[in-house]
Design a protein around this motif. Structure first.
Motif, PDB file in Angstrom:
ATOM      1  N   ASN A  44       0.837  -1.190   0.000  1.00 17.12           N
ATOM      2  CA  ASN A  44       0.000   0.000   0.000  1.00 17.12           C
ATOM      3  C   ASN A  44       0.881   1.252   0.000  1.00 17.12           C
ATOM      4  O   ASN A  44       1.366   1.681   1.036  1.00 17.12           O
ATOM      5  N   ALA A  45       1.093   1.814  -1.176  1.00 17.93           N
ATOM      6  CA  ALA A  45       1.876   3.038  -1.327  1.00 17.93           C
ATOM      7  C   ALA A  45       1.100   3.994  -2.224  1.00 17.93           C
ATOM      8  O   ALA A  45       0.238   3.575  -2.996  1.00 17.93           O
ATOM      9  N   VAL A  46       1.399   5.279  -2.128  1.00 19.02           N
ATOM     10  CA  VAL A  46       0.707   6.305  -2.896  1.00 19.02           C
ATOM     11  C   VAL A  46       1.533   6.661  -4.131  1.00 19.02           C
ATOM     12  O   VAL A  46       2.736   6.922  -4.033  1.00 19.02           O
ATOM     13  N   TYR A  47       0.887   6.669  -5.278  1.00 19.91           N
ATOM     14  CA  TYR A  47       1.528   7.072  -6.533  1.00 19.91           C
ATOM     15  C   TYR A  47       1.824   8.563  -6.463  1.00 19.91           C
ATOM     16  O   TYR A  47       0.937   9.374  -6.211  1.00 19.91           O
ATOM     17  N   VAL A  48       3.090   8.942  -6.675  1.00 22.36           N
ATOM     18  CA  VAL A  48       3.486  10.349  -6.662  1.00 22.36           C
ATOM     19  C   VAL A  48       3.618  10.881  -8.080  1.00 22.36           C
ATOM     20  O   VAL A  48       3.184  11.982  -8.380  1.00 22.36           O
ATOM     21  N   GLY A  49       4.209  10.089  -8.966  1.00 23.17           N
ATOM     22  CA  GLY A  49       4.313  10.557 -10.342  1.00 23.17           C
ATOM     23  C   GLY A  49       5.272   9.735 -11.165  1.00 23.17           C
ATOM     24  O   GLY A  49       6.013   8.900 -10.654  1.00 23.17           O
ATOM     25  N   GLU A  50       5.222   9.983 -12.466  1.00 25.29           N
ATOM     26  CA  GLU A  50       6.081   9.300 -13.420  1.00 25.29           C
ATOM     27  C   GLU A  50       7.230  10.218 -13.815  1.00 25.29           C
ATOM     28  O   GLU A  50       7.038  11.410 -14.033  1.00 25.29           O
ATOM     29  N   THR A 128      15.509   5.361 -18.287  1.00 29.65           N
ATOM     30  CA  THR A 128      14.235   4.774 -18.666  1.00 29.65           C
ATOM     31  C   THR A 128      13.131   5.510 -17.919  1.00 29.65           C
ATOM     32  O   THR A 128      13.408   6.283 -17.001  1.00 29.65           O
ATOM     33  N   LYS A 129      11.915   5.272 -18.290  1.00 32.04           N
ATOM     34  CA  LYS A 129      10.784   5.813 -17.542  1.00 32.04           C
ATOM     35  C   LYS A 129      10.803   5.179 -16.157  1.00 32.04           C
ATOM     36  O   LYS A 129      11.092   3.990 -16.006  1.00 32.04           O
ATOM     37  N   MET A 130      10.496   5.983 -15.136  1.00 34.13           N
ATOM     38  CA  MET A 130      10.474   5.498 -13.756  1.00 34.13           C
ATOM     39  C   MET A 130       9.197   5.972 -13.080  1.00 34.13           C
ATOM     40  O   MET A 130       8.551   6.909 -13.548  1.00 34.13           O
ATOM     41  N   ARG A 131       8.865   5.332 -11.967  1.00 36.19           N
ATOM     42  CA  ARG A 131       7.677   5.686 -11.207  1.00 36.19           C
ATOM     43  C   ARG A 131       8.077   5.907  -9.756  1.00 36.19           C
ATOM     44  O   ARG A 131       8.792   5.100  -9.170  1.00 36.19           O
ATOM     45  N   MET A 132       7.604   7.001  -9.181  1.00 43.33           N
ATOM     46  CA  MET A 132       7.868   7.269  -7.775  1.00 43.33           C
ATOM     47  C   MET A 132       6.588   7.088  -6.975  1.00 43.33           C
ATOM     48  O   MET A 132       5.512   7.495  -7.397  1.00 43.33           O
ATOM     49  N   GLU A 133       6.728   6.449  -5.819  1.00 44.94           N
ATOM     50  CA  GLU A 133       5.633   6.278  -4.883  1.00 44.94           C
ATOM     51  C   GLU A 133       6.119   6.693  -3.495  1.00 44.94           C
ATOM     52  O   GLU A 133       7.321   6.800  -3.259  1.00 44.94           O
TER      53      GLU A 133
END
Length: 145
Positions: A44-50, A128-133
């Motif tokens: 359970n983590a919150v999506y911050v952005g790409e 590469t594309k990354m996602r932060m949570e």
């Protein structure tokens, strides 16, 4: 006066629901991110952005008075910064390569031992594309710089 109040309300809502926006820009920005408590669920983590591929000199700082951890994922959901399964997962600052680019993480004990104050730095170009949570041991808000 009514128009000013409406404009401020729209601005407030935009800030609360903001995320990264790199559309051809450089420089810096800040927004507030609501963080949920994990409630015993470590997924359970919150999506911050790409973070798109090709960003140069990236430094992201997450600051909260709550114990909040940065998570960073790469392609195929690679866990780059993630406790305990990430390439970077120590309590203190460390640097390691991902896709031949060095990434530095403050460590989960935070800056100057302040949990909830963590950063990620990618000095060269994002490979590469990354996602932060954001993972919250407690619910609250964090400032994302």
């Amino acid at each position: 006066m009514k128009n000013k109040i409406i404009l401020l309300w729209i601005l407030f809502i935009s800030i609360i629901h903001a995320e990264f926006n790199f559309q051809g820009c450089s420089g810096s920005g800040t927004f507030e991110q609501q963080i949920e408590s994990y409630n015993g669920d470590y997924n359970n983590a919150v999506y911050v952005g790409e973070i798109p591929k090709g960003i140069q000199g990236l430094h992201i700082n997450l600051v909260s008075d709550k114990d909040v951890d940065i998570r960073l994922y790469g392609v195929n959901n690679d866990k780059i910064v993630h406790w305990p399964y990430g390439i970077l997962s120590f309590p203190r600052e460390e640097s390691k390569a991902y896709k031949n680019v060095t990434i530095t993480y403050s460590g989960f004990n935070g800056v100057d031992g302040k949990k909830g104050n963590e950063y990620i730095t990618i000095a060269k170009t994002t490979p590469t594309k990354m996602r932060m949570e954001a993972f919250g041991y407690e619910a609250g808000y964090a400032t994302v710089n």
